[in-house]
Design a protein around this motif. Structure first.
Motif, PDB file in Angstrom:
ATOM      1  N   HIS A  38       0.860  -1.190   0.000  1.00 20.16           N
ATOM      2  CA  HIS A  38       0.000   0.000   0.000  1.00 20.16           C
ATOM      3  C   HIS A  38       0.897   1.241   0.000  1.00 20.16           C
ATOM      4  O   HIS A  38       1.143   1.870   1.035  1.00 20.16           O
ATOM      5  CB  HIS A  38      -0.925  -0.004   1.217  1.00 20.16           C
ATOM      6  N   ALA A  39       1.382   1.606  -1.186  1.00 23.41           N
ATOM      7  CA  ALA A  39       2.373   2.683  -1.285  1.00 23.41           C
ATOM      8  C   ALA A  39       1.786   4.052  -0.994  1.00 23.41           C
ATOM      9  O   ALA A  39       2.525   4.981  -0.659  1.00 23.41           O
ATOM     10  CB  ALA A  39       3.007   2.684  -2.677  1.00 23.41           C
ATOM     11  N   SER A  40       0.465   4.229  -1.101  1.00 24.37           N
ATOM     12  CA  SER A  40      -0.149   5.540  -0.887  1.00 24.37           C
ATOM     13  C   SER A  40      -0.757   5.687   0.498  1.00 24.37           C
ATOM     14  O   SER A  40      -1.450   6.682   0.768  1.00 24.37           O
ATOM     15  CB  SER A  40      -1.235   5.797  -1.943  1.00 24.37           C
ATOM     16  N   ALA A  41      -0.539   4.743   1.383  1.00 23.36           N
ATOM     17  CA  ALA A  41      -1.105   4.827   2.736  1.00 23.36           C
ATOM     18  C   ALA A  41      -0.441   5.961   3.511  1.00 23.36           C
ATOM     19  O   ALA A  41       0.779   6.131   3.462  1.00 23.36           O
ATOM     20  CB  ALA A  41      -0.922   3.506   3.470  1.00 23.36           C
ATOM     21  N   GLY A  42      -1.269   6.742   4.214  1.00 20.94           N
ATOM     22  CA  GLY A  42      -0.755   7.878   4.975  1.00 20.94           C
ATOM     23  C   GLY A  42      -1.384   7.960   6.349  1.00 20.94           C
ATOM     24  O   GLY A  42      -2.110   7.051   6.784  1.00 20.94           O
ATOM     25  N   VAL A  43      -1.114   9.051   7.038  1.00 21.66           N
ATOM     26  CA  VAL A  43      -1.623   9.273   8.388  1.00 21.66           C
ATOM     27  C   VAL A  43      -3.010   9.894   8.305  1.00 21.66           C
ATOM     28  O   VAL A  43      -3.206  10.908   7.639  1.00 21.66           O
ATOM     29  CB  VAL A  43      -0.677  10.184   9.192  1.00 21.66           C
ATOM     30  N   ASP A  44      -3.980   9.275   8.986  1.00 20.86           N
ATOM     31  CA  ASP A  44      -5.357   9.774   9.009  1.00 20.86           C
ATOM     32  C   ASP A  44      -5.518  10.650  10.245  1.00 20.86           C
ATOM     33  O   ASP A  44      -5.761  10.167  11.336  1.00 20.86           O
ATOM     34  CB  ASP A  44      -6.338   8.604   9.051  1.00 20.86           C
ATOM     35  N   ILE A  45      -5.380  11.972  10.062  1.00 20.74           N
ATOM     36  CA  ILE A  45      -5.427  12.886  11.206  1.00 20.74           C
ATOM     37  C   ILE A  45      -6.864  13.219  11.601  1.00 20.74           C
ATOM     38  O   ILE A  45      -7.082  13.776  12.683  1.00 20.74           O
ATOM     39  CB  ILE A  45      -4.670  14.185  10.893  1.00 20.74           C
ATOM     40  N   GLU A  46      -7.860  12.898  10.792  1.00 22.63           N
ATOM     41  CA  GLU A  46      -9.254  13.218  11.103  1.00 22.63           C
ATOM     42  C   GLU A  46     -10.005  11.997  11.617  1.00 22.63           C
ATOM     43  O   GLU A  46     -10.513  11.982  12.726  1.00 22.63           O
ATOM     44  CB  GLU A  46      -9.950  13.791   9.868  1.00 22.63           C
ATOM     45  N   GLY A  47     -10.081  10.965  10.804  1.00 24.95           N
ATOM     46  CA  GLY A  47     -10.794   9.769  11.223  1.00 24.95           C
ATOM     47  C   GLY A  47     -10.129   9.050  12.365  1.00 24.95           C
ATOM     48  O   GLY A  47     -10.783   8.416  13.189  1.00 24.95           O
TER      49      GLY A  47
END
Length: 212
Positions: free
Chosen positions: A149-158
């Protein structure tokens, strides 16, 4: 209107025009407003943004935000290439460089691993600023990138309030993007700074002068 490079009055052909000129009170201060009724497609390319805030610090933050947004739009018009944001690029590079370190023999692998560890600073900072457990987010994010999952990032809202149903702090469907040219420039400057420090082979300490 035409840009003038000389000091002197403008000719009628060089002077511009305005559809509406009026004085309006904004925040208790009279302001002269020049307004064009035409749109950008009709040739009007000038826009003024008025910012108001309760304190000077908030106003300065708003001014920096608008300035960053304008420069981001300007950069996208020059180079429209984008990359996944929310710390996805840094974490993917960290995983790839860490895998490369496993194939390097000798002491070089420790320096390569340290560089990969330094790239985790961006997603770690995002997680900490969002009130998330940075260690938990980094571990899950590293596992997600290792699984492809190369585009996975930090979810600062959910990850904070659970509105998106994701309490892990990891954003698999990443719709946050960064400008490629900006990211490339940041990496280049960071590498140059690190190489400059490594090239320093001697430090001369200057002692304070003795008082007589």
């Amino acid at each position: 209107a035409s840009a003038l490079v000389r000091v002197g009055p403008a000719t009628p052909d060089e002077m511009g025009f305005c559809d509406e000129v009026k004085v309006q009170e904004i925040g208790g201060r009279p302001v002269t407003i020049f307004r064009q009724t035409k749109s950008i497609s009709d040739g009007c390319r000038l826009t003024t943004i008025i910012l108001r805030a309760s304190t000077t610090n908030v106003l300065a933050d708003l001014e920096r935000a608008v300035d960053d947004g304008v420069h981001a739009c300007k950069q996208v018009c020059r180079d429209g290439r984008l990359v996944p944001g929310a710390g996805a690029v840094e974490m993917e590079l960290s995983v790839q460089i860490r895998n490369y370190a496993d194939s390097c023999p000798g002491l070089d692998q420790y320096a390569i691993r340290a560089f990969a560890k330094a790239l985790e600073f961006v997603p770690k900072t995002l997680a900490e600023n969002a009130g998330l457990d940075a260690s938990h987010v980094l571990a899950g994010l590293s596992a997600a990138h290792a699984n492809g999952h190369a585009s996975a990032g930090v979810d600062i809202e959910g990850g904070l309030d659970g509105t998106s149903g994701n309490k892990s702090g990891i954003l698999m469907e990443n719709e946050v993007y960064d400008i490629l040219s900006t990211k490339t420039t940041a990496f280049r400057l960071a590498l140059d700074a690190a190489l400059t420090v490594l090239k320093v082979d001697q430090i001369i300490m200057s002692k304070p002068a003795r008082r007589k």
